[in-house]
Design a protein around this motif. Sequence first.
Motif, PDB file in Angstrom:
ATOM      1  N   VAL A 163       7.759   2.856   8.891  1.00  0.00           N
ATOM      2  CA  VAL A 163       7.608   4.270   8.554  1.00  0.00           C
ATOM      3  C   VAL A 163       8.226   4.551   7.192  1.00  0.00           C
ATOM      4  O   VAL A 163       7.683   5.331   6.390  1.00  0.00           O
ATOM      5  CB  VAL A 163       8.236   5.150   9.641  1.00  0.00           C
ATOM      6  N   SER A 164       9.351   3.911   6.904  1.00  0.00           N
ATOM      7  CA  SER A 164       9.984   4.073   5.600  1.00  0.00           C
ATOM      8  C   SER A 164       9.060   3.613   4.483  1.00  0.00           C
ATOM      9  O   SER A 164       8.981   4.255   3.425  1.00  0.00           O
ATOM     10  CB  SER A 164      11.306   3.284   5.552  1.00  0.00           C
ATOM     11  N   ASP A 165       8.344   2.507   4.697  1.00  0.00           N
ATOM     12  CA  ASP A 165       7.369   2.050   3.706  1.00  0.00           C
ATOM     13  C   ASP A 165       6.239   3.059   3.527  1.00  0.00           C
ATOM     14  O   ASP A 165       5.666   3.179   2.443  1.00  0.00           O
ATOM     15  CB  ASP A 165       6.769   0.703   4.131  1.00  0.00           C
TER      16      ASP A 165
ATOM     17  N   ALA B 276      -1.154   7.659  -1.381  1.00  0.00           N
ATOM     18  CA  ALA B 276       0.241   7.666  -1.815  1.00  0.00           C
ATOM     19  C   ALA B 276       0.625   8.960  -2.517  1.00  0.00           C
ATOM     20  O   ALA B 276       1.669   9.564  -2.219  1.00  0.00           O
ATOM     21  CB  ALA B 276       0.505   6.462  -2.723  1.00  0.00           C
ATOM     22  N   SER B 277      -0.181   9.416  -3.461  1.00  0.00           N
ATOM     23  CA  SER B 277       0.178  10.600  -4.253  1.00  0.00           C
ATOM     24  C   SER B 277       0.333  11.838  -3.374  1.00  0.00           C
ATOM     25  O   SER B 277       1.285  12.616  -3.522  1.00  0.00           O
ATOM     26  CB  SER B 277      -0.871  10.848  -5.336  1.00  0.00           C
TER      27      SER B 277
ATOM     28  N   ILE C   9       2.521   0.736   0.547  1.00  0.00           N
ATOM     29  CA  ILE C   9       1.346   0.957   1.368  1.00  0.00           C
ATOM     30  C   ILE C   9       0.245  -0.032   0.998  1.00  0.00           C
ATOM     31  O   ILE C   9       0.264  -0.626  -0.085  1.00  0.00           O
ATOM     32  CB  ILE C   9       0.831   2.405   1.240  1.00  0.00           C
ATOM     33  N   VAL C  10      -0.713  -0.180   1.881  1.00  0.00           N
ATOM     34  CA  VAL C  10      -1.836  -1.088   1.685  1.00  0.00           C
ATOM     35  C   VAL C  10      -3.031  -0.289   1.198  1.00  0.00           C
ATOM     36  O   VAL C  10      -3.295   0.811   1.692  1.00  0.00           O
ATOM     37  CB  VAL C  10      -2.175  -1.821   2.997  1.00  0.00           C
TER      38      VAL C  10
ATOM     39  N   GLY D 211     -13.261  -5.121  -2.246  1.00  0.00           N
ATOM     40  CA  GLY D 211     -13.166  -5.010  -0.796  1.00  0.00           C
ATOM     41  C   GLY D 211     -11.966  -5.696  -0.194  1.00  0.00           C
ATOM     42  O   GLY D 211     -11.694  -5.523   1.000  1.00  0.00           O
ATOM     43  N   SER D 212     -11.218  -6.492  -0.964  1.00  0.00           N
ATOM     44  CA  SER D 212     -10.009  -7.130  -0.449  1.00  0.00           C
ATOM     45  C   SER D 212      -8.885  -6.098  -0.407  1.00  0.00           C
ATOM     46  O   SER D 212      -9.028  -4.971  -0.899  1.00  0.00           O
ATOM     47  CB  SER D 212      -9.619  -8.309  -1.332  1.00  0.00           C
ATOM     48  N   ILE D 213      -7.746  -6.462   0.179  1.00  0.00           N
ATOM     49  CA  ILE D 213      -6.626  -5.535   0.311  1.00  0.00           C
ATOM     50  C   ILE D 213      -5.433  -6.033  -0.493  1.00  0.00           C
ATOM     51  O   ILE D 213      -5.295  -7.233  -0.760  1.00  0.00           O
ATOM     52  CB  ILE D 213      -6.221  -5.322   1.780  1.00  0.00           C
ATOM     53  N   ALA D 214      -4.563  -5.112  -0.884  1.00  0.00           N
ATOM     54  CA  ALA D 214      -3.343  -5.420  -1.615  1.00  0.00           C
ATOM     55  C   ALA D 214      -2.300  -4.380  -1.240  1.00  0.00           C
ATOM     56  O   ALA D 214      -2.602  -3.384  -0.582  1.00  0.00           O
ATOM     57  CB  ALA D 214      -3.593  -5.431  -3.122  1.00  0.00           C
ATOM     58  N   ALA D 215      -1.041  -4.625  -1.637  1.00  0.00           N
ATOM     59  CA  ALA D 215       0.056  -3.714  -1.344  1.00  0.00           C
ATOM     60  C   ALA D 215       0.669  -3.213  -2.636  1.00  0.00           C
ATOM     61  O   ALA D 215       0.653  -3.903  -3.657  1.00  0.00           O
ATOM     62  CB  ALA D 215       1.116  -4.410  -0.484  1.00  0.00           C
ATOM     63  N   THR D 216       1.209  -1.989  -2.594  1.00  0.00           N
ATOM     64  CA  THR D 216       1.775  -1.405  -3.807  1.00  0.00           C
ATOM     65  C   THR D 216       3.087  -2.067  -4.209  1.00  0.00           C
ATOM     66  O   THR D 216       3.490  -1.966  -5.363  1.00  0.00           O
ATOM     67  CB  THR D 216       2.012   0.097  -3.615  1.00  0.00           C
TER      68      THR D 216
END
Length: 526
Positions: free
Chosen positions: A181-183, A357-358, A382-383, A389-394
Motif C-alpha cells: 500500500v505504501s508503494d 500516479a499523478s 507502481i506498475v 505492451g510489456s510492463i515496468a515499474a516506476t
Amino acid sequence: MNPEKENRNGGKHLPKKGDQSQTSPKQPKKTLTPKQKALRAVYLIITILAALVVVVFAVSQFLFVKPEIPVKTDPKPTESIAPTESSESPEITGDEAPDLAAAGRKEDYYTFLLVGRDTGGGGNTDTIMVVSYDVKNQELNAMSIPRDTIVNKSWDIKKINSVYNYAGGGEKGMAALMDTVSDTIGFAPDFHIVVEWEAVGKLATAIGGVDFDVPVNMNYDDPTQDLHIHINKGFQHLDGEQVMQVLRFRKNNNGAPGIYNQGDIGRIQVQQDLLMAIAEKLLQPSVVSHIPDLVNIFVENVETDLTIPNLLWLAKSAIQGGLRTDSVSFVTMPANYNGYFWSYSIGRNESYVFPYASEIVELVNEDFNPYLTDVTKANLNIVYKNSDGSIAATRGAIKDSRANAAYYNSLKPAETKPPAETEPPAETPTESPLPSQSGTPTESVPPAETATPTETVPPAATETSTGTGTPENTTPPAETQAPVVSTAPEETSVPSQVPVETPSDGATSPGDIGIPIFTPPEVPAA
C-alpha cells in the motif's frame, strides 16, 4: 497537691463514691435555618460530584487513551531508480523521494488501513481502504484500492488482494500488505484494522438493521459457498443477513448486466454507499444502548494494532467533536480500471487495474497525507505498461523476471505459424488460371501419340518411289514430319516440371505464360 491540677495534667479521673461533683451537661444543638440547610446540601452535592469527576478522570485514563503514532522505519528518503526494462513512461521522474517524516506530522491526524476479509471466498483481502481521520477539523476520508490493482510482485497474478495471503497472513501478511500500500499511495498508514466481512452483518443486526436503496435486482446462487442472494431493487430496510448479501453481490445468475458492468468498480461504489448508511446509523445517539453488543462483535471479528482504549478515544472524539456524515467521504483510487496483462500460469490475458500516479499524488496530498511534507511521484512504486505492451515499474525493475518474457513468447505463435499453402505440388497443375498458354500437361498428350509421323510417311512409300518414278512418291520424309515436330516429348516436358517448385495457391504474374509463382506470407507487424 491541687486535685484539679492533677486532673488537668493526668486526665480525668472517675469520681469517687460519695463525690458530689457532677459533669457539666451537653449544650443543645443549634437548629439550622432553611438557608443553612440548603447550603449544606449544595456542599454535599459538590463534594460528591468532585469525587465522581476524579474517579471518572482516573478511569478515563484507562478507558480513553489517545493513540500513539508508531515509529515507522520507513519512510526514509529513497532514490528513484529508473527501471531496467524501459524508460518510456512519463511516470518516471528520476527525482529523490522526500523524507516525509522529517518535517513532522499534522496535529491529531491519524491514518488507518481498513481491510475486509471474506473467509467464505478464500480469505483474500477483497476490500482494501485507506482511511484518514482529522480530529482537529472533524473530517474522515476513505479511499478504496481495487482488489485487481497490479503491484510489483514476484508471482504471476500480481493483484493486491493476493498479497496478504501470499505472505502467510497474520503479522507477516499485514506487513507485506502495508508495504505494498505504501508503494501504491506513497506512505504507510499508521494503524491497521482487519475485519471479517461477517462482522458487518452482525454490526447491522446489533443496531437494528439499516435503510438502503438497493441499486439493482440481485439474484445469485453459489452452492459451493452456500451463498444465496435474492434482494429486489429499491429503497428498503435491510437486516444483517441482507447487508452481507449486498456486500458480496457481483453478478446475477443469468449474467445480466447491472451496476457491476464496470467490473469491481461498481461493486466498490455500492459497498461504499452501504457502509455510509451504516455509519449514519452508528452516529445516532440511540446507538449508546448497543455499545456492549458492538464491543463483543469487535473483539470476536476484528484484528488490529489499536487497543480498546484507543478505539474508545477515537469514538469519543468523533461523538463529542461533532463528526457528521457530510464530513465523511468515500473515493476510489484513480486508475485505468480496464487494463490487462498476460498470465503465463493461466495462458491468457488477466484483467488488472493500472494506477494513475499523478492523480493519486494529488488526491493523497489533499485528503490522506498525515505529514507536513507533500507526497511526490518519487514516493510511489507502481506498475505501468510500455508502448509495446510489456510492463515496468516506476522504481526499480519488475520483480517477476518471467512476466515480460512470457508476454513476448505469447506473441510468437502468430509470427512463426507455418503457412497453410505448403501442400503437395501434385495438385497445382489443375489450378493454373491460363491452361491454354502454359503447355498441355503430360496426361493430355500421351507420349505414344508422338510416334504418329511414321504413319503419314510409311517406309514402303520411299521404296516404291525408286521403282515407279511417280512425283507424289518422291516427297522427302523430313517435310512430311515437320508439322508434328512441336509435339515432341522433350519440348512438352519443360512446362510439366515447373509446377513441381510452386505451392498450390495458383498465384500468377500478369504477362507471363501462366506459371504459378511462390509468394512468401507477409509477417504481421508485432
